[in-house]
Design a protein around this motif. Sequence first.
Motif, PDB file in Angstrom:
ATOM      1  N   ILE A   1       0.849  -1.203   0.000  1.00 28.02           N
ATOM      2  CA  ILE A   1       0.000   0.000   0.000  1.00 28.02           C
ATOM      3  C   ILE A   1       0.878   1.245   0.000  1.00 28.02           C
ATOM      4  N   GLU A   2       1.924   1.241   0.825  1.00 30.94           N
ATOM      5  CA  GLU A   2       2.837   2.392   0.887  1.00 30.94           C
ATOM      6  C   GLU A   2       3.506   2.624  -0.466  1.00 30.94           C
ATOM      7  N   LYS A   3       4.001   1.541  -1.096  1.00 37.71           N
ATOM      8  CA  LYS A   3       4.677   1.677  -2.390  1.00 37.71           C
ATOM      9  C   LYS A   3       3.738   2.228  -3.455  1.00 37.71           C
TER      10      LYS A   3
ATOM     11  N   ASN B   1       1.631   7.455  -6.472  1.00 37.73           N
ATOM     12  CA  ASN B   1       0.341   8.079  -6.800  1.00 37.73           C
ATOM     13  C   ASN B   1      -0.600   7.148  -7.546  1.00 37.73           C
ATOM     14  N   ILE B   2      -0.626   5.910  -7.133  1.00 42.84           N
ATOM     15  CA  ILE B   2      -1.553   4.934  -7.700  1.00 42.84           C
ATOM     16  C   ILE B   2      -2.687   4.764  -6.706  1.00 42.84           C
ATOM     17  N   SER B   3      -3.908   5.030  -7.167  1.00 40.33           N
ATOM     18  CA  SER B   3      -5.054   4.947  -6.265  1.00 40.33           C
ATOM     19  C   SER B   3      -5.476   3.499  -6.072  1.00 40.33           C
TER      20      SER B   3
ATOM     21  N   ASP C   1      -7.971  -0.191  -9.426  1.00 38.94           N
ATOM     22  CA  ASP C   1      -8.817   0.038 -10.591  1.00 38.94           C
ATOM     23  C   ASP C   1      -7.924   0.170 -11.827  1.00 38.94           C
ATOM     24  N   ALA C   2      -8.070  -0.759 -12.769  1.00 44.24           N
ATOM     25  CA  ALA C   2      -7.208  -0.792 -13.948  1.00 44.24           C
ATOM     26  C   ALA C   2      -7.570   0.295 -14.949  1.00 44.24           C
ATOM     27  N   LYS C   3      -8.812   0.742 -14.969  1.00 45.93           N
ATOM     28  CA  LYS C   3      -9.217   1.799 -15.908  1.00 45.93           C
ATOM     29  C   LYS C   3      -8.656   3.156 -15.469  1.00 45.93           C
ATOM     30  N   GLU C   4      -8.586   3.362 -14.163  1.00 46.36           N
ATOM     31  CA  GLU C   4      -8.099   4.632 -13.630  1.00 46.36           C
ATOM     32  C   GLU C   4      -6.571   4.707 -13.670  1.00 46.36           C
ATOM     33  N   ASN C   5      -5.912   3.593 -13.423  1.00 47.27           N
ATOM     34  CA  ASN C   5      -4.441   3.522 -13.419  1.00 47.27           C
ATOM     35  C   ASN C   5      -4.010   2.717 -14.645  1.00 47.27           C
TER      36      ASN C   5
ATOM     37  N   LEU D   1       3.943  -1.003 -14.400  1.00 41.14           N
ATOM     38  CA  LEU D   1       4.476  -0.380 -13.178  1.00 41.14           C
ATOM     39  C   LEU D   1       3.774  -0.937 -11.942  1.00 41.14           C
ATOM     40  N   ILE D   2       2.465  -1.063 -12.011  1.00 40.15           N
ATOM     41  CA  ILE D   2       1.699  -1.595 -10.880  1.00 40.15           C
ATOM     42  C   ILE D   2       2.108  -3.029 -10.595  1.00 40.15           C
ATOM     43  N   ASP D   3       2.249  -3.821 -11.648  1.00 38.14           N
ATOM     44  CA  ASP D   3       2.663  -5.226 -11.498  1.00 38.14           C
ATOM     45  C   ASP D   3       4.029  -5.304 -10.824  1.00 38.14           C
ATOM     46  N   GLY D   4       4.957  -4.482 -11.260  1.00 42.69           N
ATOM     47  CA  GLY D   4       6.299  -4.473 -10.672  1.00 42.69           C
ATOM     48  C   GLY D   4       6.297  -4.027  -9.220  1.00 42.69           C
ATOM     49  N   LEU D   5       5.511  -2.983  -8.904  1.00 36.50           N
ATOM     50  CA  LEU D   5       5.448  -2.497  -7.527  1.00 36.50           C
ATOM     51  C   LEU D   5       4.862  -3.544  -6.586  1.00 36.50           C
TER      52      LEU D   5
END
Length: 178
Positions: A21-23, A28-30, A145-149, A154-158
């Motif tokens: 969650i912190e990462k 700035n990923i919601s 939310d994949a549509k918003e982000n 990047l999300i997968d890696g984080l």
Amino acid sequence: MSDTKYILGSFADPDEMMHGIEKLQENNISIYDCYTPMPIHGIEAKLGVKPSRLPIAAFCAGATGTILGFSLLFYTTAYDWPMNVGGKPSLPLPNFVPVTFEVTILLCALGMVATFFFRNHLFPGRAPRVMDLRASDDRFIIAIDAKENTDHALIDGLLKDAGAVEVKYNERKYVSYE
């Protein structure tokens, strides 16, 4: 455009999920929501969840109970059928306290249960729906939310860097138990 609606990061440990969650928030990923099999202290503050308004509903239901209880006693003893027993007043307020208190507690409790069920859509006969079937068993899930982000890589890696056991792309809004 893809049919992917949610990216689900599955964690085996709650501390790793909190780190995830912190990462995500640092980049700035919601986060849509988190699903856990047990309560986790501090997750509401970290996700920015507002405090519950259930106490307001409890106060309103309790005030309604107080008014109804007192009104019923007043109507029956002082207005509809006043009786003069031994020169006692027809409106004995100290005698009204126990019944008024009990009706207040009863309506407060019933009002809170009804408000909780209504607010959380826990209607009788409604099928339970969760993002991932293991979220109620032993996994800690972060839903994004994949549509918003749009930067899915990047999300997968984080999520994987934070310790995610599995990253899934959910194409439907919910996975049903049925």
